[in-house]
Design a protein around this motif. Structure first.
Motif, short mmCIF file in Angstrom:
data_model
loop_
_atom_site.label_atom_id
_atom_site.label_comp_id
_atom_site.label_asym_id
_atom_site.label_seq_id
_atom_site.Cartn_x
_atom_site.Cartn_y
_atom_site.Cartn_z
N ASP A 104 13.02 45.48 -8.67
CA ASP A 104 11.74 44.89 -9.08
C ASP A 104 11.92 43.85 -10.19
N SER A 143 0.39 37.02 -13.77
CA SER A 143 0.31 37.26 -12.32
C SER A 143 -0.76 36.41 -11.65
N GLY A 156 -1.80 44.13 -10.68
CA GLY A 156 -0.93 43.60 -11.74
C GLY A 156 -1.45 42.31 -12.35
N GLU A 177 5.18 40.18 -14.52
CA GLU A 177 4.14 41.10 -14.97
C GLU A 177 4.44 41.72 -16.33
N ARG A 230 8.80 41.52 -10.63
CA ARG A 230 7.69 42.13 -11.37
C ARG A 230 8.03 42.19 -12.86
#
Length: 612
Positions: free
Chosen positions: A292, A91, A120, A299, A295
């Motif tokens: 998401d 990230s 994150g 992440e 992410r």
């Protein structure tokens, strides 16, 4: 019913103020920075937290709060007080010059509105001597002291500058430690290990010391505690180590420390955090919403791949079990089927299950010592013609969409975290009673398979016909499919009634094959081993660690994103997915993934082969 949805098992806004206090959270202590002015247009605070620590290494998370005007990109800097080194980050773009660490924003997290927080951000690093936390950060050149101003230099008071930390390896019985890392975290580029056909063959399995400690704490648990089990990376925080548990790098370091001689060591991880996870069940719903996907990639998968690709671990065989309860749900629980759910329909329409798995395969296949096995449900989920072919088609199209195509998949796994019998010794799909096929019985319900082994072998043949390699390997999770104990049949029934014959002959004693949560009467199955004999089977494995709950038997408030599924409630009368039968679940169960002593004791008592 002809399919079963398999179990698996705060941001605060800061306001401008005349006096603002900002906390930089450091491990189990904190350094408090107080600012005395708040008048200009820039300002920030940083929450830096050590999430995981082991000998010579640690993981940390970072959250940045913007207290000034909106920004469209950011550069965060700090100075390491003890010469630490970042090995892999996520990230953000990490770079280090001497003791100065610099992190710049990525395309998706550069914008921070006034009062907003970007979180994150994280990394894994190494340390020698000590691991003192940094106490000063700058964001775009402005000191982050919790105030709004033009690079103020406030008076600071520091509390607990060198806090006592709780390490990520809390198990008191584990005495082996990992050596101090010397790797810079770079991927293997020369003399990389060959990618073998079967990573289990000739290799020793990694025993998770945290699971081993739980098992050893149980009466008689030492009889099984030396078996390798899967390590579940079931949320982003698990990568660094959530709530004091070991993180990904800590497990890999421990596996390296356990290696002996020239014998290869394999270690098994469950990649399990797709957007909209477990769309047909509630007990193991995940942290990421259905949209998401960004992410999930940046992440979750990116940091996992960054750690696994470290050349330090190139001698390990890293086995990844890819996303339990995902692609099979798209086949059976969408488009108006009896088990369809709104969430499964959403995941079919937005394509994020497929996109996420393709992204994971692309990243992980690029690591020469990593091996990818995709979840293929189980026979009581995909064994019907209406599910069998479409599932194989979906798996094939998903693999074709990756950079390496079919080569990105080493194999498939069945019965993960489930209870379907490995083999039914006293009848098979060709058995008849009074001239009728056992397929007509209520238990089999026109399925083409009565156990996992016959299903896994047939499904492998189908997958090869779809274009997968002829060397494709299958795994079967035998952690809870033993069904031994006093109720195990010793011979085929002599009844001439179809249903009576099947029910008296079958070793799987669930009320219905659609029951999946903490099943009463289940036992440990075949112990993990490579090349167990049946053609096409790479190994019998214990991916689901015995003793870890499938889900709570009643609603329990938690911060893990896990819901309450009535299929884990022993008083529940069922639904269309299990033929409106009782759930067969054990009472007093904790949240999924938490230790369930009563279940572990039952599994040992009903083990087959029996424990000595």
């Amino acid at each position: 019913m002809r399919f079963v949805p398999l179990r698996a098992a705060g941001r605060s806004r800061l306001r401008r103020a005349t006096i603002v206090a900002s906390a930089l959270v450091l491990g189990s202590g904190m350094a408090v920075v107080a600012a005395t002015q708040a008048s200009a247009a820039t300002g920030c605070s940083v929450n830096y937290q050590v999430t995981n620590q082991w000998p010579g290494g640690f993981g940390a998370s970072i959250a940045i709060t913007n207290l000034g005007d909106p920004i469209s990109s950011w550069t965060l800097k700090w100075t390491w007080p003890s010469g630490q080194t970042v090995q892999s980050g996520w990230s953000g773009n990490f770079s280090q010059s001497g003791s100065t660490e610099t992190v710049t924003s990525l395309s998706y997290n550069g914008n921070i509105a006034t009062g907003a927080t970007v979180s994150g951000i994280g990394f894994n690093g190494s340390w020698t001597g000590s691991n003192t936390n940094p106490t000063s950060f700058t964001l775009n050149g402005v000191t982050c002291n919790g105030s709004v101003g033009s690079s103020p230099t406030p008076t600071r008071t520091t509390a607990s500058p060198t806090p006592t930390r709780t390490t990520a390896s809390p198990t008191p019985t584990r005495t082996t430690t990992s050596p101090t890392p010397t790797s810079t975290g770079s991927p293997c580029t020369t003399n990389c290990p060959a990618h073998v056909d079967n990573p289990y063959a000739g290799a020793k399995g990694y025993v998770n010391p945290e699971w081993q400690a739980e098992a050893n704490a149980e009466s008689g648990g030492s009889r099984v505690s030396n078996n390798p089990t899967g390590v579940w990376l079931d949320r982003i925080a698990a990568i660094a180590g959530a709530n004091g548990a070991m993180g990904l790098r800590a497990h890999l370091d421990q596996a390296l420390a356990e290696r002996s001689g020239s014998t290869p060591e394999y270690i098994q991880f469950v990649i399990y955090d797709l957007p909209g996870r477990d769309c047909a069940a509630l007990a193991s719903n995940g942290e990421l919403g259905p949209n998401d996907i960004g992410r999930y990639e940046s992440e979750y998968i990116d940091p996992i791949a960054a750690i696994m690709s470290d050349s330090k671990y190139s001698s390990l065989r890293i086995i990844n079990i890819i996303e339990i309860d995902s692609l099979p749900n798209l086949v059976t629980n969408t488009n108006g089927t009896a088990g369809a759910t709104d969430m499964c329909n959403t995941m079919l329409q937005n394509g994020n299950y497929v996109k996420g798995i393709q992204y994971a395969l692309n990243k992980l296949h690029a690591i020469s010592n990593a091996y990818n096995y995709i979840d293929a449900g189980h026979h009581a989920w995909l064994g019907w013609d209406s599910n069998f072919g479409p599932a194989a088609d979906l798996f094939a199209s998903t693999a074709r969409g990756t950079t390496a195509g079919m080569a990105s998949v080493d194999g498939f796994i069945t019965d993960t975290a489930n209870y379907s019998a490995l083999q039914e010794p006293y009848f098979n799909i060709n058995s008849t009673v009074g001239g009728q096929s056992v397929r007509q019985s209520t238990w089999v319900d026109w399925n083409n398979y009565v156990d996992e082994l016959s299903f896994a072998q047939a499904f492998r043949t189908k997958l090869v016909s779809e274009g997968f390699s002829s060397g494709l390997g299958m795994l079967i999770d035998t952690s809870r499919d033993g069904w031994g104990g006093p109720n195990r049949p010793t011979a085929a029934s002599t009844s001439t009634d179809m249903n009576t014959f099947v029910n008296q002959s079958r070793i799987d004693k669930r009320i219905h094959a659609g029951n999946w949560c903490n099943q009463s009467g289940a036992g440990l199955g075949e112990r993990p081993r490579a090349n167990p004999g049946p053609a096409g089977i790479d190994a019998y494995v214990w991916i689901k660690p015995p003793g870890e709950s499938d889900g709570s038997s009643s609603a329990i408030s938690n911060d893990e994103g896990k819901g309450f599924d009535r299929m884990c409630d022993p008083t529940y009368g069922g639904n269309a997915r299990n033929g409106n039968n009782m759930s067969g679940a054990l009472p007093n169960a904790p949240l999924s993934g938490h230790w369930f002593s009563a279940q572990f004791q039952q599994l040992m008592a009903n083990a087959y082969p029996p424990l000595s």
